[in-house]
Design a protein around this motif. Structure first.
Motif, PDB file in Angstrom:
ATOM      1  N   LEU A 117     -12.580  -9.776   5.570  1.00  0.00           N
ATOM      2  CA  LEU A 117     -12.661 -10.406   4.248  1.00  0.00           C
ATOM      3  C   LEU A 117     -11.433 -11.262   3.927  1.00  0.00           C
ATOM      4  N   GLN A 118     -10.470 -11.307   4.841  1.00  0.00           N
ATOM      5  CA  GLN A 118      -9.249 -12.081   4.612  1.00  0.00           C
ATOM      6  C   GLN A 118      -9.584 -13.537   4.337  1.00  0.00           C
ATOM      7  N   ASP A 119      -8.958 -14.062   3.287  1.00  0.00           N
ATOM      8  CA  ASP A 119      -9.094 -15.459   2.864  1.00  0.00           C
ATOM      9  C   ASP A 119     -10.512 -15.817   2.406  1.00  0.00           C
ATOM     10  N   LYS A 120     -11.342 -14.833   2.120  1.00  0.00           N
ATOM     11  CA  LYS A 120     -12.703 -15.085   1.638  1.00  0.00           C
ATOM     12  C   LYS A 120     -12.715 -15.058   0.118  1.00  0.00           C
ATOM     13  N   ALA A 121     -13.515 -15.928  -0.465  1.00  0.00           N
ATOM     14  CA  ALA A 121     -13.733 -15.901  -1.911  1.00  0.00           C
ATOM     15  C   ALA A 121     -14.699 -14.759  -2.195  1.00  0.00           C
ATOM     16  N   ILE A 122     -14.247 -13.824  -3.031  1.00  0.00           N
ATOM     17  CA  ILE A 122     -15.064 -12.638  -3.317  1.00  0.00           C
ATOM     18  C   ILE A 122     -15.208 -12.452  -4.819  1.00  0.00           C
ATOM     19  N   GLN A 123     -16.197 -11.652  -5.176  1.00  0.00           N
ATOM     20  CA  GLN A 123     -16.308 -11.159  -6.550  1.00  0.00           C
ATOM     21  C   GLN A 123     -16.489  -9.654  -6.437  1.00  0.00           C
ATOM     22  N   LEU A 124     -15.702  -8.905  -7.214  1.00  0.00           N
ATOM     23  CA  LEU A 124     -15.712  -7.452  -7.174  1.00  0.00           C
ATOM     24  C   LEU A 124     -15.565  -6.926  -8.593  1.00  0.00           C
ATOM     25  N   ALA A 125     -16.376  -5.955  -8.946  1.00  0.00           N
ATOM     26  CA  ALA A 125     -16.274  -5.320 -10.264  1.00  0.00           C
ATOM     27  C   ALA A 125     -15.561  -3.987 -10.133  1.00  0.00           C
ATOM     28  N   GLY A 126     -14.764  -3.662 -11.121  1.00  0.00           N
ATOM     29  CA  GLY A 126     -14.030  -2.402 -11.141  1.00  0.00           C
ATOM     30  C   GLY A 126     -13.402  -2.212 -12.504  1.00  0.00           C
ATOM     31  N   TYR A 127     -12.379  -1.375 -12.546  1.00  0.00           N
ATOM     32  CA  TYR A 127     -11.715  -1.052 -13.801  1.00  0.00           C
ATOM     33  C   TYR A 127     -10.264  -1.520 -13.752  1.00  0.00           C
ATOM     34  N   ALA A 128      -9.841  -2.214 -14.793  1.00  0.00           N
ATOM     35  CA  ALA A 128      -8.507  -2.819 -14.840  1.00  0.00           C
ATOM     36  C   ALA A 128      -7.494  -1.848 -15.430  1.00  0.00           C
ATOM     37  N   LEU A 129      -6.422  -1.641 -14.713  1.00  0.00           N
ATOM     38  CA  LEU A 129      -5.314  -0.810 -15.154  1.00  0.00           C
ATOM     39  C   LEU A 129      -4.061  -1.688 -15.167  1.00  0.00           C
ATOM     40  N   PRO A 130      -3.533  -2.010 -16.373  1.00  0.00           N
ATOM     41  CA  PRO A 130      -2.441  -2.986 -16.456  1.00  0.00           C
ATOM     42  C   PRO A 130      -1.156  -2.546 -15.755  1.00  0.00           C
TER      43      PRO A 130
ATOM     44  N   PRO B 208     -11.761   1.671  -8.511  1.00  0.00           N
ATOM     45  CA  PRO B 208     -13.199   1.903  -8.514  1.00  0.00           C
ATOM     46  C   PRO B 208     -13.715   2.892  -9.557  1.00  0.00           C
ATOM     47  N   TRP B 209     -12.840   3.615 -10.228  1.00  0.00           N
ATOM     48  CA  TRP B 209     -13.312   4.529 -11.274  1.00  0.00           C
ATOM     49  C   TRP B 209     -12.257   4.662 -12.359  1.00  0.00           C
ATOM     50  N   THR B 210     -12.702   5.065 -13.552  1.00  0.00           N
ATOM     51  CA  THR B 210     -11.777   5.237 -14.666  1.00  0.00           C
ATOM     52  C   THR B 210     -10.906   6.462 -14.415  1.00  0.00           C
ATOM     53  N   GLY B 211      -9.678   6.379 -14.856  1.00  0.00           N
ATOM     54  CA  GLY B 211      -8.740   7.479 -14.683  1.00  0.00           C
ATOM     55  C   GLY B 211      -7.928   7.408 -13.405  1.00  0.00           C
ATOM     56  N   ALA B 212      -8.356   6.576 -12.448  1.00  0.00           N
ATOM     57  CA  ALA B 212      -7.639   6.468 -11.178  1.00  0.00           C
ATOM     58  C   ALA B 212      -6.209   6.009 -11.428  1.00  0.00           C
ATOM     59  N   CYS B 213      -5.269   6.625 -10.772  1.00  0.00           N
ATOM     60  CA  CYS B 213      -3.837   6.277 -10.776  1.00  0.00           C
ATOM     61  C   CYS B 213      -3.062   6.846 -11.956  1.00  0.00           C
ATOM     62  N   SER B 214      -3.671   6.992 -13.122  1.00  0.00           N
ATOM     63  CA  SER B 214      -2.887   7.470 -14.258  1.00  0.00           C
ATOM     64  C   SER B 214      -3.281   8.884 -14.673  1.00  0.00           C
ATOM     65  N   HIS B 215      -4.562   9.179 -14.730  1.00  0.00           N
ATOM     66  CA  HIS B 215      -5.008  10.510 -15.145  1.00  0.00           C
ATOM     67  C   HIS B 215      -5.415  11.379 -13.963  1.00  0.00           C
ATOM     68  N   MET B 216      -5.670  10.755 -12.839  1.00  0.00           N
ATOM     69  CA  MET B 216      -6.133  11.454 -11.647  1.00  0.00           C
ATOM     70  C   MET B 216      -5.339  10.937 -10.457  1.00  0.00           C
ATOM     71  N   PRO B 217      -5.436  11.606  -9.310  1.00  0.00           N
ATOM     72  CA  PRO B 217      -4.728  11.088  -8.128  1.00  0.00           C
ATOM     73  C   PRO B 217      -5.137   9.653  -7.806  1.00  0.00           C
ATOM     74  N   THR B 218      -4.238   8.983  -7.138  1.00  0.00           N
ATOM     75  CA  THR B 218      -4.446   7.585  -6.770  1.00  0.00           C
ATOM     76  C   THR B 218      -5.462   7.470  -5.634  1.00  0.00           C
ATOM     77  N   PRO B 219      -6.403   6.519  -5.756  1.00  0.00           N
ATOM     78  CA  PRO B 219      -7.315   6.273  -4.624  1.00  0.00           C
ATOM     79  C   PRO B 219      -6.529   5.742  -3.427  1.00  0.00           C
ATOM     80  N   PRO B 220      -7.146   5.720  -2.253  1.00  0.00           N
ATOM     81  CA  PRO B 220      -6.467   5.159  -1.090  1.00  0.00           C
ATOM     82  C   PRO B 220      -6.171   3.675  -1.309  1.00  0.00           C
ATOM     83  N   PRO B 221      -5.159   3.144  -0.631  1.00  0.00           N
ATOM     84  CA  PRO B 221      -4.809   1.728  -0.801  1.00  0.00           C
ATOM     85  C   PRO B 221      -5.983   0.779  -0.569  1.00  0.00           C
ATOM     86  N   ASN B 222      -6.902   1.124   0.346  1.00  0.00           N
ATOM     87  CA  ASN B 222      -8.017   0.221   0.598  1.00  0.00           C
ATOM     88  C   ASN B 222      -9.088   0.291  -0.493  1.00  0.00           C
ATOM     89  N   GLN B 223      -8.796   1.020  -1.559  1.00  0.00           N
ATOM     90  CA  GLN B 223      -9.677   1.079  -2.714  1.00  0.00           C
ATOM     91  C   GLN B 223      -8.943   0.640  -3.980  1.00  0.00           C
TER      92      GLN B 223
END
Length: 188
Positions: free
Chosen positions: A65-78, A93-108
């Motif tokens: 996917l490198q250098d490809k124009a993509i569209q992806l939906a998810g949840y924004a964490l400032p 990919p889900w609400t609460g990730a990184c702040s309220h719950m453990p961090t997803p893997p880097p590839n997510q």
């Protein structure tokens, strides 16, 4: 003066064609497209899926996917904001990730720099980003209630177009018995 308007109309038409050409080449991807097919999805890894549970710690990226124009939906964490204007955020990919719950893997996790500051209503706004995907590990400081957390993302999208969406097609919904189920976004 009519000649100027004619030239302006031609330029606008050409720009319109260029924009439609770019959008025709934009790949609408899902979160699974950012990880190896053999990597467990959140439901299979005893929710939440975290890097520590994965053999490669979630650092295997989708280089096709490198250098490809993509569209992806998810949840924004400032990550970088001034009031309600967000200059950089993590797309997760889900609400609460990184702040309220453990961090997803880097590839997510995608580090997003909007083309224009994004006006955010609240953390974990569901959004769709459109831009050029760049694989590569990057660390960000995330300021959360109990201090600072360092989050590693596997992808970046700079100069992204950001749009609010009602839902995320492949979101992970927390089980009802989860102490974090209040984070599930309601569909309107």
């Amino acid at each position: 003066m009519n000649n100027r308007l004619g030239t302006g109309a031609i330029i606008a038409a050409v720009l319109g064609l260029a924009v439609s050409h770019v959008s025709a080449e934009t790949a609408h991807i899902l979160w699974k497209d950012l990880r190896p097919a053999t990597q467990a999805i959140a439901e299979d890894a005893n929710l939440p899926m975290i890097a520590a549970k994965l053999p490669d710690h979630g650092e295997t990226l989708s280089l096709n996917l490198q250098d490809k124009a993509i569209q992806l939906a998810g949840y924004a964490l400032p990550v970088d904001r001034d009031g309600d204007l967000v200059y950089q955020f993590l797309l997760v990919p889900w609400t609460g990730a990184c702040s309220h719950m453990p961090t997803p893997p880097p590839n997510q996790i995608v580090l997003v720099t909007p083309a224009h500051p994004y006006k955010m209503k609240e953390a974990y706004d569901p959004v769709a980003i459109t831009g050029v995907l760049q694989p590569g590990m990057e660390k960000s400081q995330l300021f959360i209630l109990d201090g600072v957390s360092i989050v590693q993302s596997g992808y970046t999208v700079r100069r992204a177009e950001v749009a609010s969406v009602d839902s995320v097609p492949d979101t992970v919904t927390l089980p009802v018995n989860s102490p974090w189920s209040f984070l599930n976004k309601k569909k309107n």
